[in-house]
Every structure is written in C-alpha cells, then in structure tokens.
Design an enzyme around this catalytic site. Structure first.
Site, PDB file in Angstrom:
ATOM      1  CD  GLU A 442      -2.658  -1.415  -0.014  1.00  0.00           C
ATOM      2  OE1 GLU A 442      -2.839  -0.470  -0.803  1.00  0.00           O
ATOM      3  OE2 GLU A 442      -3.088  -2.555  -0.234  1.00  0.00           O
ATOM      4  N   GLY A 443       1.950   1.224  -0.740  1.00  0.00           N
ATOM      5  CA  GLY A 443       2.882   2.348  -0.783  1.00  0.00           C
ATOM      6  C   GLY A 443       3.919   2.186   0.296  1.00  0.00           C
TER       7      GLY A 443
END
Length: 593
Positions: A442-443
């Site tokens: 998620e980044g």
C-alpha cells in the site's frame, strides 16, 4: 499457545473519554440516530468475541498451512471458509458501509477499533475483508448508480469480495508506467488485457464472486499518470436479475510464496480481454483509486498496531511467568527459585516501549478516524474542509509510523521471550513476519514519507502543519491542557517540528535531493510529536479521573511519563540527521557501492 483478547477497556477509554465520540456523533445528523455510546460498546463487545474466539485460533494453523494454489484456483487454510461464513453473518464487512446499499453506517472512529482487533487476531484473515471495504469506498464515491446498486449490497454483505489491482511487473510505485489496456466494446463496457501482481485476495474460495478494481489505459489516453482510468471487473459477470452469469476471462496465474501473511493469497492476475465497466471519469482513475488507497493505507497502518498489541499481550504474560535471575534490589519472589523476568529493567524497557507505542497508536488511529468522520459527515463546510486537510496530512504518518513502530514492538515482544521467541509455537516470530509486510505494501513507507514532506509540507508551504500546530497549542491552552504535566514537553517538541520544517522549506528551494534525504526521518519526527499530543490528551483525562480507578489511570500516567522521558527524546537525533542534509548520501558513485 498464543492468545488474543481485544483491549476493550483501553478502546473505550480512547473512544469515550479522550475523544468523547458519543458527543460528536450526537451533533452529526448522519450519525445521531445510528450510533451512541451503548451501541458502540455492544459492537465492540461482540467484535471482541468474534476476533478472539473465532478468528485468532486460526492464526497459527493458517500460517503453517498457508494459501494453496492448484490448477488456477486458491484454497484457503482449513477453517477459514467456515469462520468467514460466520464472520459475514454478523455483518462485519459492511460495518462502516453506506446504509443506502446495505451497509451499517457506523462511524470510522468505531471501525478503526474493530480493524485493530481483526489484525491483532490474524492479519491474513483480516486482509480478505479489508480490501473489500476499500473497494466499496471507491465504488460508492465514484461509480454509476447502476454499478453501485448491483455490486455494493453483495460486497457489504460479504457474499462477494473486492480487490485492488494496481501493480504490474514493471510498474510499482510509478503507476504512470502501467500497460494494462482497456478497449471499448459496442455495449459500453470495456475489454481489459494485462497482468497485475501482488493482488491480495485476487483468487480465493471464501466468496461466490470477486470484484476487481483495475487501473488501465484507454486507447486514446495521454501518457503517464494522467492517462489512467479505473474499471470494475468481476470474476463472474452479473446478470440483470443479480444472479451470476458466465466466467469472465480474468484468472489467477500463481500466488506468491511469502515471508508472512501466508494464509492471505497474494496473486498474479491475468486479464485476457476481461469485461470491465468504467468507474468515474475517463483518465481520472488514479484519483478515484486513491479514495480506496487512502482507506487501505490507514487500514494497513492499523495492522501494525494490531500485531503490536497481540505481541505485547503475550510478552507480558510470558514475562510474568518466566523465572530467571533475581530483581536488582533483592528477591521479589523469595519463595520461588528465581524471580519472574518482569522485574528486570531491560525487560521492562521493552514492555514499556511496546505499551507506550501501541496505546499512542491506538489513540492516533482513533483521532484520524475522527477526522474522517468530520470530513464525511460534518454539515459545516469549513469544519469539513479542515478535517479533509487534516486527513491528507496525517494519512502517510498513520500508515508509515504505525507500521514502523509496530514492527519495533513485535521485535521487542519476540526478544522478551528470548530463545522461545524464535520458536514457532509461541507465535512471536509469526507476528514479526506478518507485521513486516505492512511497511512495504500500500505504498512503501519511504513513499509515504516523500508524500508527507514533498506534497503535504513543501508543496503547500506548511499549511497543514500550521493547522495541526494550532490545534495542539489550543489544547495546551484549554482547561483540559492547562497545568497538565506534559504541556511544556509537548510544546518544545512541536516547536522543534516547526523549526525543522521551516528549515526544510528553505533547503528544498535550492537542493533537489533535500526532500528525499530527509523524508523518512521527518516522518518519524512528526510521528513522535503526534504521539506526544495523543499522550498529553490521555494524561489529561487520566489525571482528572485517577481517583476513580487508580490501577487503570495510574498506569496511563506512568506510561505517559515513560513516553515523554524515554521515547519522545528520539526527536533530537532525528532532527540532527535531517539537518545533516543530503550531501553525505551522494559521497559514493554508483560503482562504489
């Protein structure tokens, strides 16, 4: 055998006493008739039973068996299907969903507490529904009424699941490089072709259908991230009456063999002309997907808190029971052959660090949930806008700082066990492995730090920071803050954050590497200051109510003291590293590494 019990007393403290959530809900019309203190407590009580008694017992066996890939299909570990069926019967997937389509409409302040329980019980199990909740947000915010009415009720019910399909083999954080294409079809739908990797729950045997949200390019799309559109691609096509029709040509090619979260299927997904439906406007897919991404970033941050809480609970139980050596001042348990290791200063250092970081994170996640509720439900435009700005500022901190400190806590928990922490049966090594991924997906946390410093500080010249600082100062000057024991330390930390932020704004104007060189240290510095604000607020409540429950509130004040004296000083070394600048990072040529 490790156990997990939701920390209900602490959750109620944060929700009801620190942030007075019931009063907030009462003044927001969209929530006033949906939830109150009694409703929230009943939901938390039931959630504790579901996570502690139904899901947590599957964690170790699920890790050992893992998700299995056979002939294009994924089989989840034994017990997962039955537990998932019970789980969705309780309506948990749609807890915070839009009531117009079957969701329960609960506030985010309550939902974050439930998410922490889920991740504390078993991160792998939690991920199957976490992605569904995020997909629902994107569909609800951006899809047509036809798509919403067709898909949201079954997603909220848990009958169907959702995924997020961004990453490709050659395109990770740089989404402008993605190649998946979407060709218009005569009936208004699109044919999607391409390969996506690292797709959580891309294939599984828990639900009747899987709804993929896919980023792809239209034939006339401009280059880079400006040319990305978002599409809804179901595993099975849906007939006009809502029944499932033909299998769509989207298939799982393989699953990854991972360090942790082994019961969660991480899939390679192949789209071979699969039928998809445009969500939102053409070439505006990245903005629509970020509705889901921001939710997932907070959720994955909470994974760090949940794993840390589970590790802490078991480390404390072990430290109270394990006999080794004697207390520094003499035998604490002279009737026994040795004292429990909880008497030793270094064990206490680890346990107190875990407790201070985890409880600080729980308060901060609830605070971010409060801002999300205001951004969504506040009727006053100014209040809603201020909350939106705060969410934008704090989301990268929540994702990265929760998971960095969550892993630190899990490692401390493993260390408390000594050699037994390295052995599978105690569960601590699994928590270390499961928590580690949260810093990556998620980044990555480095990307979160670049977002915070580059976009949320430099790009807007510190406007978000000024808003946060004004709130902190208003608290210190308020009746709740005046005279509370940590006000001076909080203001000193805030002043340092502002000073180094101003310095970075100057550096970024002349040094193109300044943001990248300082970003991670800056995010951590901001995180410790944010936690100081949370601990000051918790200490203020505990000081006023100490006489009501000395054991609980006294422990809060002692933990706050530990945070301010032993953890907050980390900001000094972070500030020094930031002010060292970027030059030392470029002292070697690429060939010298």
């Amino acid at each position: 055998m490790p156990e997990f019990n939701a920390p209900l007393r602490d959750m109620r403290f944060v929700l009801h006493e620190v942030f007075d959530a019931p009063s907030l809900w009462a003044r927001l019309p969209a929530l006033s008739e949906t939830v109150d203190a009694d409703t929230a407590d009943a939901i938390l009580e039931e959630a504790a039973k579901v996570t502690g008694q139904l899901i947590a017992p599957l964690s170790r066996s699920g890790d050992e068996e893992g998700a299995q890939f056979e002939a294009g299909a994924v089989r989840t570990p034994a017990g997962f299907k039955e537990a998932y069926a019970t789980y969705i019967d309780g309506g948990w997937v749609g807890l915070a969903g839009n009531p117009a389509y079957g969701g329960l409409g609960m506030p985010k302040m309550l939902a974050v507490q439930f998410e922490e329980m889920l991740y504390g019980a078993d991160s792998s199990f939690a991920l199957y529904s976490a992605l569904t909740s995020g997909a629902c947000l994107a569909i609800d915010a951006h899809a047509s009424e036809e798509l919403k009415s067709t898909y949201l009720p079954r997603l909220y019910s848990g009958e169907w699941a959702g995924t997020m399909c961004l990453t490709e083999p050659h395109s990770g954080s740089d989404l402008g490089l993605l190649r998946t294409r979407a060709e218009p079809r005569a009936d208004g739908s699109y044919a999607l072709t391409g390969t996506k990797i690292f797709i959580t729950g891309g294939e599984q045997d828990l639900t009747a259908n899987i709804v993929h949200l896919v980023l792809a390019r239209l034939p006339d799309a401009p280059p880079g991230s400006r040319g990305i559109s978002l599409f809804l691609v179901p595993k099975f096509l849906v007939e006009a009456d809502g029944s499932l029709g033909a299998r769509n040509p989207v298939h799982c090619g393989s699953i990854e063999h991972k360090m942790g979260i082994k019961a969660s299927a991480t899939c390679v997904m192949n789209f071979d002309g699969a039928v998809g439906y445009l969500v939102g406007e053409p070439n505006r897919g990245l903005a629509a997907m970020f509705t889901m991404m921001n939710y997932e970033r907070l959720s994955i941050g909470i994974q760090g808190i949940g794993c840390a809480e589970a590790s802490y609970q078991n480390a404390v139980a072990y430290a109270r029971d394990r006999l080794q050596g004697r207390a520094p001042g003499g035998a604490a348990a002279p009737e026994k052959s040795a004292d429990p290791i909880i008497v030793h200063a270094d064990v206490r250092r680890m346990l107190m660090t875990m407790k201070a970081l985890t409880e600080g994170g729980r308060a901060f996640s609830t605070y971010v949930g409060q801002q999300l509720d205001l951004a969504k439900f506040a009727e006053d435009d100014e209040e809603r806008g201020a909350a939106e700005a705060m969410v934008a500022l704090l989301t990268p901190i929540a994702k990265a700082f929760f998971t960095d400190t969550g892993l630190e806590s899990c490692i401390h928990g493993q260390q408390v066990f000594g050699g037994h922490g390295y052995v599978r049966e105690w569960g601590q090594e699994q928590l270390v492995r499961d928590a580690r991924i949260a810093q990556i997906y998620e980044g990555t946390n480095g990307i979160q730090a670049l977002d915070l410093l580059g976009r949320k500080l430099v790009a807007n010249r510190g406007a978000g920071l000024r808003q946060f600082a004004a709130e902190v100062r208003a608290f210190v000057d308020s009746p709740d803050g005046v005279g509370q024991p940590f006000g001076d330390e909080l203001l000193d930390a805030l002043n340092r954050l502002e000073a180094v932020s101003d310095w970075l704004l100057e550096q970024a104007a002349d040094d193109p590497a300044a943001v990248g060189a300082a970003a991670v240290d800056y995010l951590h510095l901001f995180g410790y200051v944010a936690y100081a604000y949370m601990w000051a607020r918790m200490a203020s409540v505990a000081e006023r109510r100490r006489a009501d429950d000395e054991a609980f509130y006294g422990a809060k004040l002692a933990t706050a003291q530990f945070y301010f004296s032993r953890l907050l000083p980390r900001i000094h070394s972070l500030e020094a590293a930031i002010r060292a600048g970027s030059a030392s990072l470029y002292g070697l040529g690429a060939e010298q590494f």
